[in-house]
Design a protein around this motif. Structure first.
Motif, mmCIF file in Angstrom:
data_model
loop_
_atom_site.group_PDB
_atom_site.id
_atom_site.type_symbol
_atom_site.label_atom_id
_atom_site.label_comp_id
_atom_site.label_asym_id
_atom_site.label_seq_id
_atom_site.Cartn_x
_atom_site.Cartn_y
_atom_site.Cartn_z
ATOM 1 N N PHE A 275 38.595 39.091 46.152
ATOM 2 C CA PHE A 275 39.308 38.770 44.914
ATOM 3 C C PHE A 275 40.663 38.108 45.176
ATOM 4 C CE2 PHE A 275 36.493 42.175 43.562
ATOM 5 C CZ PHE A 275 36.055 41.739 42.333
ATOM 6 N N LYS B 220 44.169 38.245 43.212
ATOM 7 C CA LYS B 220 44.757 39.173 42.256
ATOM 8 C C LYS B 220 46.074 38.610 41.728
ATOM 9 C CE LYS B 220 43.070 42.634 45.493
ATOM 10 N NZ LYS B 220 43.452 43.766 46.366
ATOM 11 N N SER C 108 34.597 37.988 37.384
ATOM 12 C CA SER C 108 36.045 38.192 37.297
ATOM 13 C C SER C 108 36.320 39.178 36.173
ATOM 14 C CB SER C 108 36.746 36.859 37.021
ATOM 15 O OG SER C 108 36.583 35.975 38.111
ATOM 16 N N MET D 138 41.912 40.043 37.930
ATOM 17 C CA MET D 138 41.112 39.937 39.151
ATOM 18 C C MET D 138 40.169 38.739 39.058
ATOM 19 S SD MET D 138 42.064 42.659 40.931
ATOM 20 C CE MET D 138 40.763 43.139 42.059
ATOM 21 N N CYS D 139 40.364 37.746 39.917
ATOM 22 C CA CYS D 139 39.500 36.566 39.985
ATOM 23 C C CYS D 139 38.546 36.717 41.168
ATOM 24 C CB CYS D 139 40.332 35.288 40.151
ATOM 25 S SG CYS D 139 41.433 34.931 38.765
ATOM 26 N N LYS D 140 37.257 36.746 40.895
ATOM 27 C CA LYS D 140 36.270 36.972 41.955
ATOM 28 C C LYS D 140 36.049 35.687 42.755
ATOM 29 C CE LYS D 140 33.113 39.025 44.349
ATOM 30 N NZ LYS D 140 31.778 39.302 43.818
#
Length: 221
Positions: free
Chosen positions: A84, A86, A139, A156-158
């Motif tokens: 992730f 963040k 995300s 949170m970006c996956k």
């Protein structure tokens, strides 16, 4: 369960915890009960504030919209793990507003945040041209999946891969590459230059550092 029922349950929990505290004799038991009571009191206070805000909107639904104006979120930091990217947003009392007031939208290369009716304002952030594509479906875009603790909002970006990001956006990378290119060019000129050229570059460097310390916006040679 609506807010009224939640408040009623919390008040019942609080009363029971108070009763147990009166009967408790061992210090460790008292400490655990006191800690839990404080936790319930805090949650109850937040729920009551949320109910008050909802009541105000029901009395005059247009009042909040009329009063609120939108400001840009500028106070943030970011970090990353293998899975992730963040983004940490600092917004005072963000944990006290209703969950539906926080809206997060993701695309493959961007995300946007809208926090409504916080301190009489709407707060907005748009990050475009992320350095790498993200998995928008995985995300964290639901309020229940956004970590809110005190004045911090965590997005949170996956990642699609475990590749380490040098920066958050393409624009930042291009700016960094431009600065690095300028540094390399100046270094080459300095190494190849005569004494006069080196004195000129040293003088420019010294002046830029002085202006930077005084708050100037000169490029750091």
């Amino acid at each position: 369960m609506d807010l009224t029922e939640q408040i009623s349950q919390l008040e019942a929990d609080l009363a029971e915890l108070g009763s147990l505290l009166e009967k408790a004799e061992r210090k460790r038991v008292k400490d655990v009960l006191t800690q839990e009571r404080n936790k319930v009191e805090k949650e109850l206070s937040v729920k009551k504030q949320q109910k008050e805000q909802l009541a105000k909107r029901e009395l005059d639904p247009s009042a909040a919209t009329k009063a609120a104006y939108t400001v840009k979120i500028t106070n943030y930091a970011w970090d990353q793990s293998d899975k992730f990217v963040k983004i940490y947003l600092t917004l005072k009392d963000v944990h006290k507003i209703p969950s539906e007031n926080v809206q997060v939208t993701f695309t493959e290369r961007s995300f946007s945040v809208l926090v409504k009716e916080l301190d009489g304002k709407n707060h907005q952030m748009n990050i475009l041209n992320l350095l790498q594509p993200i998995n928008e479906k995985d995300s964290y875009k639901r309020y229940s999946k956004i970590t809110i603790k005190n004045d911090m909002l965590l997005i949170m970006c996956k990642k699609l891969s475990t590749q380490k990001w040098e920066c958050l956006t393409k624009v930042e990378k291009q700016s960094k590459e431009k600065d690095d290119g300028l540094m390399n060019m100046l270094k080459k000129i300095y190494d190849d230059g005569d004494d006069e050229m080196k004195r000129t570059i040293n003088k420019a460097w010294s002046e830029s550092q002085e202006k930077k310390i005084k708050g100037g916006d000169m490029m750091d040679f």
